[in-house]
Design an enzyme around this catalytic site. Structure first.
Site, mmCIF file in Angstrom:
data_model
loop_
_atom_site.group_PDB
_atom_site.id
_atom_site.type_symbol
_atom_site.label_atom_id
_atom_site.label_comp_id
_atom_site.label_asym_id
_atom_site.label_seq_id
_atom_site.Cartn_x
_atom_site.Cartn_y
_atom_site.Cartn_z
ATOM 1 N N TYR A 140 0.871 -1.215 0.113
ATOM 2 C CA TYR A 140 -0.215 0.140 0.132
ATOM 3 C C TYR A 140 0.927 1.164 0.023
ATOM 4 O O TYR A 140 0.472 2.414 -0.161
ATOM 5 C CB TYR A 140 -1.147 -0.018 1.266
ATOM 6 C CG TYR A 140 -1.947 -0.827 1.274
ATOM 7 C CD1 TYR A 140 -2.157 -2.121 0.104
ATOM 8 C CD2 TYR A 140 -2.939 -1.254 2.198
ATOM 9 C CE1 TYR A 140 -3.072 -2.782 0.071
ATOM 10 C CE2 TYR A 140 -3.899 -2.287 2.377
ATOM 11 C CZ TYR A 140 -3.838 -3.023 1.306
ATOM 12 O OH TYR A 140 -4.874 -4.086 1.304
ATOM 13 N N LYS A 190 3.239 -15.879 2.367
ATOM 14 C CA LYS A 190 3.206 -16.518 1.080
ATOM 15 C C LYS A 190 4.582 -17.090 0.507
ATOM 16 O O LYS A 190 5.100 -16.427 -0.402
ATOM 17 C CB LYS A 190 2.456 -15.452 0.100
ATOM 18 C CG LYS A 190 1.992 -16.345 -1.198
ATOM 19 C CD LYS A 190 1.047 -17.046 -0.938
ATOM 20 C CE LYS A 190 0.741 -18.139 -2.445
ATOM 21 N NZ LYS A 190 -0.328 -19.088 -2.217
ATOM 22 N N ASP A 222 -3.140 -18.327 1.819
ATOM 23 C CA ASP A 222 -4.434 -19.056 1.682
ATOM 24 C C ASP A 222 -4.968 -19.980 2.338
ATOM 25 O O ASP A 222 -6.196 -19.885 2.809
ATOM 26 C CB ASP A 222 -4.161 -19.589 0.101
ATOM 27 C CG ASP A 222 -2.904 -20.069 -0.325
ATOM 28 O OD1 ASP A 222 -2.071 -19.918 0.734
ATOM 29 O OD2 ASP A 222 -2.644 -20.606 -1.024
ATOM 30 N N ASP A 246 -4.865 -7.035 6.083
ATOM 31 C CA ASP A 246 -6.410 -5.959 5.893
ATOM 32 C C ASP A 246 -7.266 -6.986 5.405
ATOM 33 O O ASP A 246 -8.334 -6.959 6.079
ATOM 34 C CB ASP A 246 -5.882 -5.204 4.539
ATOM 35 C CG ASP A 246 -7.010 -4.317 4.276
ATOM 36 O OD1 ASP A 246 -7.851 -4.256 4.937
ATOM 37 O OD2 ASP A 246 -6.936 -3.658 3.079
ATOM 38 N N ASP A 250 -10.578 -8.278 8.135
ATOM 39 C CA ASP A 250 -11.854 -8.302 8.011
ATOM 40 C C ASP A 250 -12.812 -9.484 7.761
ATOM 41 O O ASP A 250 -13.925 -9.652 8.348
ATOM 42 C CB ASP A 250 -12.178 -7.580 6.576
ATOM 43 C CG ASP A 250 -12.264 -5.952 6.628
ATOM 44 O OD1 ASP A 250 -11.929 -5.553 7.496
ATOM 45 O OD2 ASP A 250 -12.765 -5.245 5.842
#
Ligand code: NAD
Length: 371
Positions: A140, A190, A222, A246, A250
């Site tokens: 980001y 990852k 994942d 992020d 959520d």
């Protein structure tokens, strides 16, 4: 005297922070602390009055205080503003200027609200985890990020950039926090694909040696996304980089099924921490006394615990919330058919009354023990 900056923000922000301050006063009364509050503007209200979502005075005020409590920012009134005047920009800039690199989101399921979860009660029962997300680096913020015109058409680049030091400080935070809980860290990456994740994993392994009392496991992102809804109870502290965090935080918030219940904290290496509910400004119910204040009251508990190290005072807030829910008190967002709905102010009061009872009970038990 402990100093707290209060940033009410927009929409339901003023209603829920008012209940938070009343609760802090109750905490002060029961435990003999005094809190001083300084109010600052952020978000849409600051755009309207000062022409910017984060006035310099607000940053200054936050830096002068020991902790910051924020309601929420934003609303349709400011949807058409330029990007630099969007209310949410105020919040991002505040996190950046205070270098709040660690975002903490606890997810625990109150037994009285088991049925609010979209998952089966037997899956969510007992879930109690803390997501620690890196907040100021990664995809980001990395440069370059741009679109380029080429002869073959448009191309686009975003950059996932981290220094080892940025990884180390968030991982250390996770290990420290795990020591206050069940001493288990799950590091999510990852590493089978990304170089940044490979360094993340190496850094986690290296740091783990300084925390031999804490166990460390690695999980690919994942798989973590699946495990969170398959068996959330398996996690204690889950730590990850910005974008993975992020998305996973959520996802994890849905385990409880109620946005109005979840608090958060954003912490830096030093200086004041920022505490806020994870929900937005709920413009659809602003000013109607319908807002659920419990996420903000839980944020007060986090503030007391992490900024002031007042663990007993903080735990009593969680107990008071639990007791209010057990007795069937509900705001409209968590009420099921037939349950009686109370207002924001009534919920605030019920929690304060329980807080008083819980602390008085504790005190009289201590007296009996001593005599
Ligand atoms: P929202 O979280 O404000 O609301 C989503 C839904 O949940 C609404 O129906 C709302 O009424 C309900 N809700 C949220 N909090 C509640 C509470 N405490 N009690 C009862 N019901 C509650 O999300 P949104 O509608 O997508 O966004 C509204 C505005 O908030 C937007 O401008 C958005 O950018 C902003 N926002 C701000 C923050 C923040 O300040 N940290 C976070 C998310 C969204």
């Amino acid at each position: 005297m402990k100093k707290i900056a209060i940033l009410e923000g927009d929409g339901i922000g003023p209603e829920i922070t008012k209940e938070a301050v009343l609760l802090l006063e109750e905490v002060g009364k029961q435990y003999g602390h005094s809190f001083e509050y300084q109010y600052g503007k952020i978000g849409g209200v600051a755009v309207d009055e000062e022409g910017t979502p984060l006035p310099k005075e607000t940053v200054q005020l936050c830096k002068q205080n020991d902790a910051i409590l924020l309601g929420a920012v934003g609303g349709p009134k400011w949807d058409q503003e330029a990007p630099s005047r969007k209310p949410e920009k105020g919040l991002l800039d505040l996190r950046k200027s205070l270098q709040l690199f660690a975002n903490l989101r606890p997810v625990n399921v109150y037994s009285a609200l088991l049925d609010s979860s979209p998952l089966k009660p037997e899956v969510v029962r007992g879930a109690d985890l803390l997501i620690v997300r890196e907040l100021t680096g990664g995809l980001y913020f990395g440069e370059p990020r741009e679109r380029r015109s080429t002869e073959q058409g448009l191309e686009v680049v975003d950059t996932l950039f981290y220094t080892e030091a940025e990884m180390e400080r968030i991982l250390r935070k996770a290990f420290e926090l795990a020591r206050l809980r069940e001493k288990r860290v799950t590091s999510v990456d990852k590493a089978n694909v990304l170089e940044s994740s490979r360094l993340w994993r190496e850094t986690a392994e290296r740091i783990a040696k300084d925390y031999e009392d804490v166990s460390l496991e690695h999980m690919l992102v994942d798989n973590a996304a699946m495990q969170l809804i398959r068996d959330p109870d398996q996690f204690d502290v889950l730590v990850t980089e910005n974008m993975f965090g992020d998305i996973l935080s959520d996802e994890a918030s849905m385990i409880t099924g109620s946005l109005g219940m979840l608090p958060s904290a954003s912490l830096g290496a030093s200086g004041p921490g920022l505490y806020e509910p994870i929900h937005g400004s709920a413009p659809d119910i602003a000013g109607l006394s319908k807002a659920n204040p419990l996420a903000t009251l839980s944020s007060v508990a986090m503030l007391l615990k992490y900024s002031f190290h007042l663990t007993e005072e903080a735990n009593a807030i969680e107990e008071a919330i639990e007791a209010a829910l057990e007795e069937g008190y509900r705001t409209q967002d968590i009420a099921r058919n037939g349950e009686k709905v109370i207002s924001t102010e009534e919920m605030g009061k019920v929690v304060r009354v329980h807080y008083r009872e819980i602390t008085l009970n504790k005190r009289s038990k201590e007296k009996v023990k001593q005599s």
